[in-house]
Design a protein around this motif. Sequence first.
Motif, mmCIF file in Angstrom:
data_model
loop_
_atom_site.group_PDB
_atom_site.id
_atom_site.type_symbol
_atom_site.label_atom_id
_atom_site.label_comp_id
_atom_site.label_asym_id
_atom_site.label_seq_id
_atom_site.Cartn_x
_atom_site.Cartn_y
_atom_site.Cartn_z
ATOM 1 N N LEU A 240 0.832 -1.196 0.000
ATOM 2 C CA LEU A 240 0.000 0.000 0.000
ATOM 3 C C LEU A 240 0.872 1.252 0.000
ATOM 4 O O LEU A 240 0.553 2.240 -0.670
ATOM 5 C CB LEU A 240 -0.925 -0.004 1.224
ATOM 6 C CG LEU A 240 -1.984 1.111 1.267
ATOM 7 C CD1 LEU A 240 -2.966 0.961 0.103
ATOM 8 C CD2 LEU A 240 -2.734 1.089 2.590
ATOM 9 N N ALA B 96 -1.370 -1.632 -5.430
ATOM 10 C CA ALA B 96 -2.572 -1.336 -4.643
ATOM 11 C C ALA B 96 -3.497 -2.544 -4.589
ATOM 12 O O ALA B 96 -4.019 -2.893 -3.519
ATOM 13 C CB ALA B 96 -3.300 -0.130 -5.238
ATOM 14 N N ALA C 203 -1.951 -5.094 -2.355
ATOM 15 C CA ALA C 203 -2.142 -4.715 -0.951
ATOM 16 C C ALA C 203 -3.536 -5.102 -0.484
ATOM 17 O O ALA C 203 -3.701 -5.663 0.611
ATOM 18 C CB ALA C 203 -1.924 -3.214 -0.777
ATOM 19 N N ALA D 208 -3.411 0.986 7.729
ATOM 20 C CA ALA D 208 -3.640 1.308 6.317
ATOM 21 C C ALA D 208 -4.006 2.781 6.140
ATOM 22 O O ALA D 208 -3.509 3.458 5.234
ATOM 23 C CB ALA D 208 -4.743 0.421 5.747
ATOM 24 N N ALA E 187 -7.245 -1.053 -4.010
ATOM 25 C CA ALA E 187 -7.015 -1.875 -2.822
ATOM 26 C C ALA E 187 -8.322 -2.491 -2.338
ATOM 27 O O ALA E 187 -8.371 -3.669 -1.956
ATOM 28 C CB ALA E 187 -6.372 -1.044 -1.709
#
Length: 446
Positions: free
Chosen positions: A248, A260, A263, A284, A300
Amino acid sequence: MHELTDATRSGILRFRGELLAVGVAGVLVAAAFTVPQMADEQWRRSLYAAAAPIFGMWLPHVGWGTVPAILIAVLVVTAGPVVATRWSWPRLLVAAYVTAVGWTFALAMVDGWRRGFTERLTDPNEYLHEVGGVTDVGTTLREFSGRILDFQPDSWTTHVSGHPPGALLFFVVLDRVGLGGGAWAAVACLLIGCSAVVAVAVALRALGAERHARAALPFLALAPAALWIGVSADGMFAGVTAWAVALLAIATRPGRVAAAVGAGVLFGVGMYLSYGMVLMTIVAVAVLVAGRTIRPLVPALVGAVAVAALFTVSGFWWLDGYHLVVERYYQGIATERPFGYWWWGNLAATVCVIGLATVAALPRALSRAGVRALDPATMLVAAGVCAVLVADVSALSKAETERIWLPFDMWILAATAFLPRGSARVWLGVQALGTLLLVHLILTNW
């Protein structure tokens, strides 16, 4: 006499802050170890941890890993700070990972090959006990929630029931590819868990804090957390979620859509390894704030939702599992363990995991929030602290938090980046000494 400069006054105040933090933490740990020994036997038994606040038993001992652990500690203390400054980034990451693996394995060998390593995950309450019974993954997922509650013929073992099915499936996959048994399971947890050391450094560098990443790496590689990373599934959870954060952080740069999505996938996997990993959203968010962008958020989320959809379609609904786990939790010893002790005993255990050097660094690390609110290292450290505090007040982790909170502790360890360079060796020595005392005085369950 010459008047003190502002810089000198600031240095003195920070040094006093370090000593105060270490003093408070030292008293906390001393009290957490002493109070159970002074209490009556019935109350002491209700803790279900003979070496409270650590889940284990008092057993002074040495083992095959004693000398290697001491040698690794001496090497890192003497050469670590210089190597961290001078070596190239790729070479430094490799060295840090190899050191972490060696340190973790040596600590496990203090307890012995079988007692300290291969048999840790073969306990009847562990995941491996259920691996042989999983003949069809689809059926297992559909029936998983129905077997969470205790006092029924087909109840899952303690650890399987206390986690989403992803944790069990990890060991099932290992078994299916020919890596079954306690030794391979321990190796997998050790290798994945130790990779968190690298992931933390990668995340910091990706957010523009390479100097902090380099400064923290010797402390990460020599972390007391290694006592529990190497031989518990929670160490593996820490590795997976640490790489989710690292990806991330990389994705905060333009054009890193794949990072992304990756992640998000790893965050999603983490959620199905442990219910507590929902608190990794705090870390996060800290990454996005430190990176000053929400660019990675949508891809994500796509990755995380894809993982959730896969489990849901296969028959396991996360929220059902979570509510049943809470009920199962209070079917067991959680009803007896006194929260009046464990709410602060948990924090004492955390001090044992992160070490006094990290505690000393916290005032420096967190005070940076008032100077540069978006300092990446400060944001990640603060996020780790917040995750631990939220987990503590939830009262869903009374004891055993030295392993359960490993995914959060790894980010608190980054605070060591703020220690003065001139005192790095001293604090590394403190970390090493504390860890060696713990492993040689207490036989931990993990």
